[in-house]
Scaffold this motif. Structure first.
Motif, mmCIF file in Angstrom:
data_model
loop_
_atom_site.group_PDB
_atom_site.id
_atom_site.type_symbol
_atom_site.label_atom_id
_atom_site.label_comp_id
_atom_site.label_asym_id
_atom_site.label_seq_id
_atom_site.Cartn_x
_atom_site.Cartn_y
_atom_site.Cartn_z
ATOM 1 N N ALA A 51 37.955 60.270 48.592
ATOM 2 C CA ALA A 51 38.311 58.937 49.104
ATOM 3 C C ALA A 51 38.527 57.952 47.960
ATOM 4 N N LYS A 52 37.677 58.017 46.960
ATOM 5 C CA LYS A 52 37.829 57.125 45.805
ATOM 6 C C LYS A 52 39.122 57.423 45.054
ATOM 7 N N LEU A 53 39.416 58.710 44.862
ATOM 8 C CA LEU A 53 40.634 59.079 44.126
ATOM 9 C C LEU A 53 41.905 58.716 44.886
ATOM 10 N N ARG A 54 41.860 58.799 46.213
ATOM 11 C CA ARG A 54 43.058 58.465 47.003
ATOM 12 C C ARG A 54 43.547 57.051 46.703
ATOM 13 N N GLN A 55 42.623 56.175 46.351
ATOM 14 C CA GLN A 55 42.988 54.786 46.054
ATOM 15 C C GLN A 55 43.831 54.666 44.781
ATOM 16 N N ILE A 56 43.668 55.602 43.848
ATOM 17 C CA ILE A 56 44.369 55.485 42.567
ATOM 18 C C ILE A 56 45.429 56.566 42.361
ATOM 19 N N LEU A 57 45.687 57.387 43.381
ATOM 20 C CA LEU A 57 46.683 58.456 43.226
ATOM 21 C C LEU A 57 48.065 57.953 42.804
ATOM 22 N N PRO A 58 48.573 56.859 43.397
ATOM 23 C CA PRO A 58 49.901 56.392 42.942
ATOM 24 C C PRO A 58 49.923 56.051 41.451
ATOM 25 N N ALA A 59 48.864 55.452 40.950
ATOM 26 C CA ALA A 59 48.803 55.109 39.528
ATOM 27 C C ALA A 59 48.724 56.367 38.666
ATOM 28 N N LEU A 60 48.000 57.385 39.142
ATOM 29 C CA LEU A 60 47.896 58.633 38.392
ATOM 30 C C LEU A 60 49.251 59.333 38.312
ATOM 31 N N CYS A 61 49.972 59.367 39.431
ATOM 32 C CA CYS A 61 51.307 59.980 39.443
ATOM 33 C C CYS A 61 52.246 59.242 38.487
ATOM 34 N N ALA A 62 52.225 57.933 38.560
ATOM 35 C CA ALA A 62 53.098 57.133 37.697
ATOM 36 C C ALA A 62 52.764 57.359 36.225
ATOM 37 N N HIS A 63 51.485 57.436 35.907
ATOM 38 C CA HIS A 63 51.069 57.669 34.524
ATOM 39 C C HIS A 63 51.569 59.023 34.028
ATOM 40 N N LEU A 64 51.427 60.041 34.861
ATOM 41 C CA LEU A 64 51.895 61.371 34.460
ATOM 42 C C LEU A 64 53.407 61.395 34.253
ATOM 43 N N ARG A 65 54.143 60.669 35.097
ATOM 44 C CA ARG A 65 55.606 60.617 34.919
ATOM 45 C C ARG A 65 55.967 59.938 33.603
ATOM 46 N N THR A 66 55.214 58.916 33.204
ATOM 47 C CA THR A 66 55.507 58.266 31.921
ATOM 48 C C THR A 66 55.214 59.191 30.747
ATOM 49 N N LYS A 67 54.349 60.180 30.966
ATOM 50 C CA LYS A 67 54.012 61.151 29.920
ATOM 51 C C LYS A 67 54.937 62.365 29.941
ATOM 52 N N GLY A 68 55.915 62.386 30.866
ATOM 53 C CA GLY A 68 56.908 63.454 30.875
ATOM 54 C C GLY A 68 56.737 64.527 31.933
ATOM 55 N N TRP A 69 55.698 64.439 32.748
ATOM 56 C CA TRP A 69 55.515 65.424 33.822
ATOM 57 C C TRP A 69 56.243 64.964 35.077
ATOM 58 N N ASP A 70 56.847 65.891 35.774
ATOM 59 C CA ASP A 70 57.525 65.605 37.034
ATOM 60 C C ASP A 70 56.504 65.779 38.159
ATOM 61 N N VAL A 71 55.736 64.721 38.430
ATOM 62 C CA VAL A 71 54.692 64.769 39.458
ATOM 63 C C VAL A 71 54.987 63.703 40.501
ATOM 64 N N ASN A 72 55.288 64.142 41.721
ATOM 65 C CA ASN A 72 55.503 63.207 42.814
ATOM 66 C C ASN A 72 54.311 63.145 43.749
ATOM 67 N N THR A 73 53.516 64.218 43.787
ATOM 68 C CA THR A 73 52.386 64.288 44.702
ATOM 69 C C THR A 73 51.182 64.903 44.005
ATOM 70 N N ILE A 74 50.034 64.284 44.204
ATOM 71 C CA ILE A 74 48.774 64.884 43.781
ATOM 72 C C ILE A 74 47.963 65.118 45.053
ATOM 73 N N ARG A 75 47.669 66.381 45.305
ATOM 74 C CA ARG A 75 46.845 66.740 46.462
ATOM 75 C C ARG A 75 45.389 66.816 46.014
ATOM 76 N N LEU A 76 44.483 66.503 46.926
ATOM 77 C CA LEU A 76 43.057 66.621 46.655
ATOM 78 C C LEU A 76 42.484 67.695 47.560
ATOM 79 N N LYS A 77 41.728 68.586 46.968
ATOM 80 C CA LYS A 77 41.087 69.642 47.747
ATOM 81 C C LYS A 77 39.591 69.580 47.497
ATOM 82 N N VAL A 78 38.835 69.455 48.593
ATOM 83 C CA VAL A 78 37.383 69.432 48.495
ATOM 84 C C VAL A 78 36.912 70.870 48.377
ATOM 85 N N LYS A 79 36.184 71.146 47.297
ATOM 86 C CA LYS A 79 35.669 72.498 47.065
ATOM 87 C C LYS A 79 34.547 72.776 48.060
#
Length: 82
Positions: A51-79
């Motif tokens: 739940a905490k990470l869901r709040q910052i997922l858009p920022a994480l995706c955007a950061h990865l794109r600025t670093k050169g990764w093609d990331v449009n979606t980050i999925r979260l899986k509870v172990k």
């Protein structure tokens, strides 16, 4: 086998890239998961962390794109507990 190790290395590098954006208390409990195209998975220990990470997922995706990764979606899986 080399392809699988390349994917695992890429996933770990992504996690290292977003680490500065993660809350300090959550950094040790988040693990990198599968990379499938522009989709990446993070493994988390429980739904509260997810739940905490869901709040910052858009920022994480955007950061990865600025670093050169093609990331449009980050999925979260509870172990599941062992």
């Amino acid at each position: 086998m080399a392809h699988l190790s390349s994917i695992a290395r890429d996933s770990q590098n992504r996690l290292k890239a977003i680490a500065p954006l993660l809350p300090v208390s959550l950094r040790p409990v988040i693990q990198s998961g599968n990379v499938e195209g522009d989709d990446w998975c993070l493994l988390v220990p429980n739904s509260a962390v997810a739940a905490k990470l869901r709040q910052i997922l858009p920022a994480l995706c955007a950061h990865l794109r600025t670093k050169g990764w093609d990331v449009n979606t980050i999925r979260l899986k509870v172990k599941s507990p062992k």
